[in-house]
Design an enzyme around this catalytic site. Structure first.
Site, mmCIF file in Angstrom:
data_model
loop_
_atom_site.group_PDB
_atom_site.id
_atom_site.type_symbol
_atom_site.label_atom_id
_atom_site.label_comp_id
_atom_site.label_asym_id
_atom_site.label_seq_id
_atom_site.Cartn_x
_atom_site.Cartn_y
_atom_site.Cartn_z
ATOM 1 N N HIS A 74 1.466 11.037 -14.149
ATOM 2 C CA HIS A 74 0.491 11.444 -13.133
ATOM 3 C C HIS A 74 -0.868 10.805 -13.411
ATOM 4 O O HIS A 74 -1.314 10.747 -14.546
ATOM 5 C CB HIS A 74 0.342 12.968 -13.111
ATOM 6 C CG HIS A 74 1.450 13.655 -12.371
ATOM 7 N ND1 HIS A 74 1.344 14.907 -11.860
ATOM 8 C CD2 HIS A 74 2.693 13.230 -12.047
ATOM 9 C CE1 HIS A 74 2.465 15.249 -11.242
ATOM 10 N NE2 HIS A 74 3.308 14.240 -11.367
ATOM 11 N N TYR A 203 -5.117 23.035 -9.741
ATOM 12 C CA TYR A 203 -5.816 24.209 -10.270
ATOM 13 C C TYR A 203 -6.571 24.840 -9.110
ATOM 14 O O TYR A 203 -7.430 24.188 -8.515
ATOM 15 C CB TYR A 203 -6.790 23.784 -11.365
ATOM 16 C CG TYR A 203 -6.096 23.292 -12.628
ATOM 17 C CD1 TYR A 203 -5.923 24.147 -13.714
ATOM 18 C CD2 TYR A 203 -5.623 21.993 -12.738
ATOM 19 C CE1 TYR A 203 -5.289 23.719 -14.874
ATOM 20 C CE2 TYR A 203 -4.985 21.549 -13.887
ATOM 21 C CZ TYR A 203 -4.816 22.425 -14.953
ATOM 22 O OH TYR A 203 -4.184 21.998 -16.095
ATOM 23 N N PRO A 296 -3.981 28.477 -21.838
ATOM 24 C CA PRO A 296 -3.251 27.288 -21.369
ATOM 25 C C PRO A 296 -3.940 26.471 -20.262
ATOM 26 O O PRO A 296 -3.425 25.426 -19.878
ATOM 27 C CB PRO A 296 -1.920 27.853 -20.861
ATOM 28 C CG PRO A 296 -2.175 29.291 -20.593
ATOM 29 C CD PRO A 296 -3.267 29.723 -21.511
ATOM 30 N N LYS A 300 -3.574 22.176 -23.500
ATOM 31 C CA LYS A 300 -3.833 21.533 -24.797
ATOM 32 C C LYS A 300 -2.910 21.989 -25.932
ATOM 33 O O LYS A 300 -2.834 21.326 -26.966
ATOM 34 C CB LYS A 300 -5.282 21.808 -25.228
ATOM 35 C CG LYS A 300 -6.306 21.069 -24.398
ATOM 36 C CD LYS A 300 -6.386 19.612 -24.810
ATOM 37 C CE LYS A 300 -6.961 18.725 -23.763
ATOM 38 N NZ LYS A 300 -5.975 17.935 -22.984
ATOM 39 N N TYR A 388 -9.074 15.973 -20.560
ATOM 40 C CA TYR A 388 -7.740 16.315 -20.058
ATOM 41 C C TYR A 388 -6.691 15.322 -20.548
ATOM 42 O O TYR A 388 -5.594 15.705 -20.963
ATOM 43 C CB TYR A 388 -7.752 16.394 -18.518
ATOM 44 C CG TYR A 388 -6.610 17.231 -17.988
ATOM 45 C CD1 TYR A 388 -6.799 18.566 -17.632
ATOM 46 C CD2 TYR A 388 -5.333 16.696 -17.863
ATOM 47 C CE1 TYR A 388 -5.749 19.344 -17.170
ATOM 48 C CE2 TYR A 388 -4.274 17.460 -17.405
ATOM 49 C CZ TYR A 388 -4.485 18.784 -17.055
ATOM 50 O OH TYR A 388 -3.439 19.552 -16.607
#
Ligand code: RFL
Ligand code: PHB
Length: 399
Positions: A74, A203, A296, A300, A388
């Site tokens: 992605h 998100y 979460p 990570k 990220y």
């Protein structure tokens, strides 16, 4: 039975298995013991997002074949709030880095297959594990299996036994310090036999609480809803879950794109930040969730475990190759520098996206201001993206 090995490893999660595999590649012998069955550790549904550095580590270690075939690469994530969709593009903000969607269970299967094919020793379904003499020169792991007592004499013990393991608790009192933050919410997670609702991990901030749309494959979705920390799973029949997910992820223009499907698994995960310092005492080294856990939201957890294991392997390899213990002495400091940056990022993502019962109207508006900033400022998006995809493994994670 009495056994002897160089490194005794407690726990066959990603940390313990990867350590055993990387050590074997350096000619260092280990034995892994695991509380649960092989089937249980392979089919536990947990993390799904691999950082670029995790992917590179697995490929370099000869574990990339199935991941490269079945993992989904992605280029970004979506952030939804105020009924609008925003995208954070990783390659353009991070010099070409990406993430890979590949479930933790798949990583664990690949590791177990590789260890067993190489003649590695993993004892599953052991009980009553205890560790002894970590302060001395000859530490020992004891456990029971098939009604019999067993003992492993080792040079070093790796505590890779997760947050609820026994290794951290075995360090004498007064030596370790734990730093903790418990959040006033939990995640209800569902694995569903339905195509992903979004093309990228999404998100979603909403007045009803946080929701996350993720996936495991083009046919399997992984979905989460923020719920109360003491939520009863019985209060969430499938229909209620799907309806709430739709409401929280809907956008003004095109709805949420949710297609309900058969629910394969459902569970509630509490949210906590925790770090223990130092990550070593005597001949015991702690790694992964045994030493630290993150909420979460930043994806990570497993990636941090992989970074710890890289550091620990390098340190043990230098010791066995040249008798150089400097790396072992530096392990905790080196790992913690990067751990605290991932803690900061996970805490930041979590508090930016969830509704807290303690929030005031000021806090709500500040949260929207932050989401607006992070989805429009290139500087802010770059900060999100570089964390990220994963901070560098060297120099304490300094970008
Ligand atoms: P693990 O995977 O917990 O493995 C530890 C292993 O040690 C075994 N064990 C023992 N074995 C022998 N003797 C004993 N006395 C033992 N006590 C325990 C356990 O059975 C287990 O097999 O730790 P490790 O290897 O450090 O790996 C860390 C990752 O598993 C963890 O960081 C992530 O999965 C965290 N996490 C998530 N991370 C994400 O990035 N995204 C997620 O969606 C996500 N979901 C999760 C999660 C962790 C969860 N836990 C720990 C409750 C969902 C859950 C439910
Ligand atoms: C997942 O796919 O399980 C997942 C993805 C992103 C997160 C956490 C979990 O932040």
């Amino acid at each position: 039975m009495k056994q002897r090995t160089q490194v005794g490893i407690v726990g066959a999660g990603p940390s313990g298995l990867l350590l055993s595999h990387l050590l074997a590649r350096q000619g260092i012998d280990s034995i892994v013991i695991e509380d649960r069955s092989r089937d249980h550790v392979e089919n536990r549904v947990r993390a799904g997002v691999l950082e670029q550095g995790t992917v590179d580590t697995l490929i370099e270690a000869g574990l990339g074949e199935r991941m490269l075939d079945e993992g989904l690469i992605h280029d970004g994530i979506e952030i939804r709030f105020n009924g609008e969709r925003h995208r954070v593009d990783f390659p353009s903000l991070t010099d070409g880095k990406r993430i890979t969607i590949y479930g933790q269970g798949e990583v664990v299967k690949d590791l177990i297959d590789a260890r067993l094919a190489d003649g590695g020793v993993i004892h599953f379904e052991v009980s009553a594990t205890s560790i002894h003499d970590i302060d001395g020169d000859a530490p020992v792991i004891r456990y029971r299996k098939d009604e019999a007592g067993h003992e492993i004499a080792c040079d070093y013990i790796a505590g890779c036994d997760g947050f609820h393991g026994i290794c951290r608790e075995s360090v004498p009192e007064g030596i370790l310090t734990g730093y903790e933050r418990v959040y006033p919410y939990a995640w209800l997670g569902v694995l569903s036999d339905s195509p992903p609702a979004a093309e990228e991990v999404a998100y979603c901030h909403s007045d009803r609480g946080f929701a996350l749309l993720s996936l495991r494959s083009p046919a399997v979705s992984r979905l989460y809803l923020q719920v109360a920390p003491d939520e009863d799973i019985e209060a969430w029949p499938d229909e209620r879950f799907w309806e709430e997910l739709r409401l929280r992820s809907a956008t003004k223009d095109d709805g949420a794109g949710i297609e309900p499907g058969p629910v394969l698994q459902k569970g509630i995960t509490p949210m906590r930040s925790y770090v223990v310092e130092p990550m070593r005492h005597g001949r015991l080294f702690l790694a992964g969730d045994a030493a630290h856990i993150v909420p979460p939201t930043g994806a990570k957890g497993m990636n941090l475990a992989v970074a710890d294991i890289r550091y620990l392997t390098e340190a043990l390899a230098a010791f066995y190759r040249a008798g150089d213990a400097a790396g072992l002495d530096a392990y905790s400091t080196r790992a913690l520098r990067r751990v605290w940056k991932a803690q900061r990022f996970s805490w930041w993502m979590t508090t930016m996206l969830h509704l807290s019962p303690d929030d005031s109207p000021f806090d709500r508006r500040r949260q929207i201001g932050e989401l607006d900033y992070v989805t429009t400022s290139v500087a802010a998006m770059t900060a999100l993206a570089e964390n990220y995809v994963g901070l560098p493994l060297d120099d304490g994670g300094a970008p």
